[in-house]
Design a protein around this motif. Structure first.
Motif: not given
Length: 100
Positions: A1-6, A52-67
């Motif tokens: 949820m913190l990632s959504l706020i950020i 399912g792109f949540g907290y996958l190793p190596g793909r954690t940046w996708i739900p942070w940067v792409l939105p």
């Protein structure tokens, strides 16, 4: 949820930056690009997390940067379309009023 706020805070900031850099920003409010950016950013974050792109190793940046990128791009698109159309419509209305 913190990632959504950020993500929402970053996209709102990007929307305000887009508004400040637009030469026709007097034609619409400051909240429009920020709101568009926040809406698109939050919606894309929700879709990415549900996919399912949540907290996958190596793909954690996708739900942070792409939105954030999508929200900023949507904000730029909304400003370009709305600013151009709004200026043209205001000019036509003013011309019609002055011809009377």
């Amino acid at each position: 949820m913190l990632s959504l706020i950020i993500v929402v805070l970053a996209t709102v900031a990007a929307g305000f930056i887009v508004w400040a850099n637009d030469k026709r920003h007097a034609k619409y409010g400051a909240g429009l690009p920020a709101g568009v950016a926040a809406g698109v950013g939050a919606l894309s974050w929700i879709i990415l997390m549900a996919a399912g792109f949540g907290y996958l190793p190596g793909r954690t940046w996708i739900p942070w940067v792409l939105p954030i990128v999508l929200g900023a791009a949507a904000s730029v698109g909304a400003v370009l379309v709305l600013g151009r159309n709004r200026t043209r419509n205001d000019t036509h209305r003013l011309t019609a009023i002055l011809r009377r």
